[in-house]
Design a protein around this motif. Sequence first.
Motif, PDB file in Angstrom:
ATOM      1  N   PHE A   1      62.273  84.813  50.000  1.00 52.66           N
ATOM      2  CA  PHE A   1      61.610  83.570  50.255  1.00 52.66           C
ATOM      3  C   PHE A   1      60.798  83.350  49.055  1.00 52.66           C
ATOM      4  O   PHE A   1      60.913  82.317  48.425  1.00 52.66           O
ATOM      5  CB  PHE A   1      60.918  83.539  51.416  1.00 52.66           C
ATOM      6  N   GLN A   2      60.089  84.185  48.519  1.00 52.60           N
ATOM      7  CA  GLN A   2      59.175  83.538  47.175  1.00 52.60           C
ATOM      8  C   GLN A   2      60.400  83.172  45.976  1.00 52.60           C
ATOM      9  O   GLN A   2      59.691  82.224  45.452  1.00 52.60           O
ATOM     10  CB  GLN A   2      58.508  85.202  46.709  1.00 52.60           C
ATOM     11  N   ARG A   3      61.387  84.127  45.912  1.00 51.75           N
ATOM     12  CA  ARG A   3      62.212  83.412  44.844  1.00 51.75           C
ATOM     13  C   ARG A   3      62.813  82.086  45.203  1.00 51.75           C
ATOM     14  O   ARG A   3      62.761  81.292  44.309  1.00 51.75           O
ATOM     15  CB  ARG A   3      63.353  84.449  44.432  1.00 51.75           C
ATOM     16  N   LEU A   4      63.106  81.884  46.440  1.00 55.50           N
ATOM     17  CA  LEU A   4      63.575  80.521  46.920  1.00 55.50           C
ATOM     18  C   LEU A   4      62.708  79.271  46.604  1.00 55.50           C
ATOM     19  O   LEU A   4      62.995  78.189  46.308  1.00 55.50           O
ATOM     20  CB  LEU A   4      64.021  80.611  48.368  1.00 55.50           C
ATOM     21  N   TYR A   5      61.647  79.858  47.076  1.00 52.28           N
ATOM     22  CA  TYR A   5      60.394  78.886  46.779  1.00 52.28           C
ATOM     23  C   TYR A   5      60.328  78.282  45.354  1.00 52.28           C
ATOM     24  O   TYR A   5      59.805  77.250  45.157  1.00 52.28           O
ATOM     25  CB  TYR A   5      59.081  79.651  47.428  1.00 52.28           C
ATOM     26  N   PHE A   6      60.338  79.422  44.350  1.00 52.82           N
ATOM     27  CA  PHE A   6      60.279  78.876  43.042  1.00 52.82           C
ATOM     28  C   PHE A   6      61.522  78.094  42.679  1.00 52.82           C
ATOM     29  O   PHE A   6      61.294  77.509  41.506  1.00 52.82           O
ATOM     30  CB  PHE A   6      59.467  80.071  42.343  1.00 52.82           C
TER      31      PHE A   6
ATOM     32  N   THR B   1      57.708  77.240  54.698  1.00 57.16           N
ATOM     33  CA  THR B   1      56.766  77.881  54.822  1.00 57.16           C
ATOM     34  C   THR B   1      56.221  77.589  56.399  1.00 57.16           C
ATOM     35  O   THR B   1      55.581  78.827  56.661  1.00 57.16           O
ATOM     36  CB  THR B   1      55.579  77.621  53.878  1.00 57.16           C
ATOM     37  N   ARG B   2      56.284  76.685  56.593  1.00 53.90           N
ATOM     38  CA  ARG B   2      55.833  76.279  58.128  1.00 53.90           C
ATOM     39  C   ARG B   2      56.766  77.231  59.129  1.00 53.90           C
ATOM     40  O   ARG B   2      56.292  77.633  59.828  1.00 53.90           O
ATOM     41  CB  ARG B   2      55.758  74.857  58.401  1.00 53.90           C
ATOM     42  N   ALA B   3      58.050  77.075  58.968  1.00 54.46           N
ATOM     43  CA  ALA B   3      59.058  77.628  59.637  1.00 54.46           C
ATOM     44  C   ALA B   3      58.987  79.402  59.651  1.00 54.46           C
ATOM     45  O   ALA B   3      59.004  79.909  60.673  1.00 54.46           O
ATOM     46  CB  ALA B   3      60.451  77.453  59.312  1.00 54.46           C
ATOM     47  N   LEU B   4      58.541  79.802  58.262  1.00 54.39           N
ATOM     48  CA  LEU B   4      58.468  81.198  58.334  1.00 54.39           C
ATOM     49  C   LEU B   4      57.327  81.733  58.550  1.00 54.39           C
ATOM     50  O   LEU B   4      56.946  83.090  58.906  1.00 54.39           O
ATOM     51  CB  LEU B   4      58.793  81.699  56.976  1.00 54.39           C
ATOM     52  N   ALA B   5      56.047  81.114  58.591  1.00 54.46           N
ATOM     53  CA  ALA B   5      54.574  81.362  58.774  1.00 54.46           C
ATOM     54  C   ALA B   5      54.601  82.427  60.078  1.00 54.46           C
ATOM     55  O   ALA B   5      53.865  83.373  60.044  1.00 54.46           O
ATOM     56  CB  ALA B   5      53.884  80.101  59.155  1.00 54.46           C
TER      57      ALA B   5
ATOM     58  N   MET C   1      51.981  84.644  52.382  1.00 54.11           N
ATOM     59  CA  MET C   1      52.698  83.733  53.086  1.00 54.11           C
ATOM     60  C   MET C   1      51.627  82.636  53.244  1.00 54.11           C
ATOM     61  O   MET C   1      51.810  81.563  53.084  1.00 54.11           O
ATOM     62  CB  MET C   1      53.072  84.136  54.350  1.00 54.11           C
ATOM     63  N   GLN C   2      50.343  82.985  53.498  1.00 54.68           N
ATOM     64  CA  GLN C   2      49.466  82.146  53.464  1.00 54.68           C
ATOM     65  C   GLN C   2      49.213  81.085  52.412  1.00 54.68           C
ATOM     66  O   GLN C   2      48.987  80.013  52.300  1.00 54.68           O
ATOM     67  CB  GLN C   2      47.824  82.408  54.201  1.00 54.68           C
ATOM     68  N   GLY C   3      49.221  81.942  51.189  1.00 50.80           N
ATOM     69  CA  GLY C   3      49.033  81.211  50.046  1.00 50.80           C
ATOM     70  C   GLY C   3      50.044  80.457  49.482  1.00 50.80           C
ATOM     71  O   GLY C   3      49.922  79.281  49.098  1.00 50.80           O
ATOM     72  N   LEU C   4      51.272  80.760  49.922  1.00 49.72           N
ATOM     73  CA  LEU C   4      52.536  80.084  49.575  1.00 49.72           C
ATOM     74  C   LEU C   4      52.243  78.686  50.477  1.00 49.72           C
ATOM     75  O   LEU C   4      52.894  77.613  49.769  1.00 49.72           O
ATOM     76  CB  LEU C   4      54.016  80.858  50.087  1.00 49.72           C
TER      77      LEU C   4
END
Length: 429
Positions: free
Chosen positions: A120-125, A140-144, A153-156
């Motif tokens: 997810f971090q890579r997709l986010y970027f 991020t809302r869906a995965l939280a 995850m909170q930081g993302l």
Amino acid sequence: DAYGLPVTTGAASALEAYDRGVEGLLGWDGSALELFRNATAQDPGFALAHAGAAVCLFLEERFAEAREAAKAARAAAGAQTERERRHVEALALLVEGRVGDAEQAMRGHLAEYPRDLIVFQRLYFIWFWQGRFPEMLDFTRALAPHHAGNSFMQGLHAFALEQAGRCPEAVSLARAAIGKNPRDAWSIHALAHALYEMAAFDTGITRLPPLIHPCTNLNWFRNHLLWHLTLMHLARGDYARASRLGRAIFERAPSSIAGDLHDSISLLWRLALAGQDVKGRWAPFARIASERLDRQGLLFHAAHLAMALAAAGDWATADRQLAMLRDRSPRDRTGLTGEVLVPLVEGLQAFAAGDYRRVIERIEPLRPRVIELGGSRAQRDVFHDTLLEACFRVGDMERAERLLAERVARRPDHFWKTRTGRRVAPGVN
């Protein structure tokens, strides 16, 4: 692994090193590559550790090594679990530069394995560099819920909230994440962004240094956090302090790392917009920019190279870069190179040359589309502020006052709050 996901390895020590590498990659820790390599040394068939090393090498622009690590990951993953095969494939596609395929693979993978936070971090970027901030926030809302209490995850999520203009929520969530993990650099970063957008400059100047200080192994990202501190000083009108910080952070040993280069160039350009004399400080960054014309895949990066070359007065290289971008435009299936990047570069060059009417002509139509080049709101300001300052310098006061009202309503930086028709030393070169 530490997230409860299937891992194939016969060495407990390799798994321990891998888990620490994952934490390092999520936390921007410069030791992540060493940890992934430690894991593969203990278990050469550890596919996920090879994939983690591939990502680290890719981020360091060691592309040939990254592709070799991705190849090793694919070979090892062939006989392992579906989760591992899909994880490896998604990251390998990214490392190979197949961004669209990587995005599709990552989306599919996360639908089945929402706790795979590295993917997810890579997709986010990917989305960050495409300006797709609503998708970052939605995901991020869906995965939280799958990562309750996880600071990363909170930081993302906090940063995505800030980019959506929901700054008080971002501050609250970032502070909660930092309370759980004081070395979570992305959460510190999200807090810096939110305070800046709220014009809480004094708060940022007070609170950021003690948060940044413990983050001792971040490589260039620590400099990025310090860049945010410098922006706080610049925004409150302490130009001398901002200038001194820029010299200390970026100019003692000018760096060719893309993140450092963006911050170095952008800060000098912003100082010049505010009327500060930085003429003698451009040369090392223009020299680095001239050596990176073969690394312009990221459009945001290409725009910053153009700024350095034009501001330094290296017009021969600046013209060569622009010709390269124009030549590339017909092959860009997104259309962004020709429709956004080329006119933006033309406008930036015009500003450096003092042709402020051409700046307006080239950059004003791009205002709704600059976001598509990626980068945060704070980072993209440098392009919008160039247009605004050009309006003042050419004496187009109706346009200047209209754009100024929008700018100050969003964030009342000292320079723009006090900007009038008075003359400011023109040019950035």
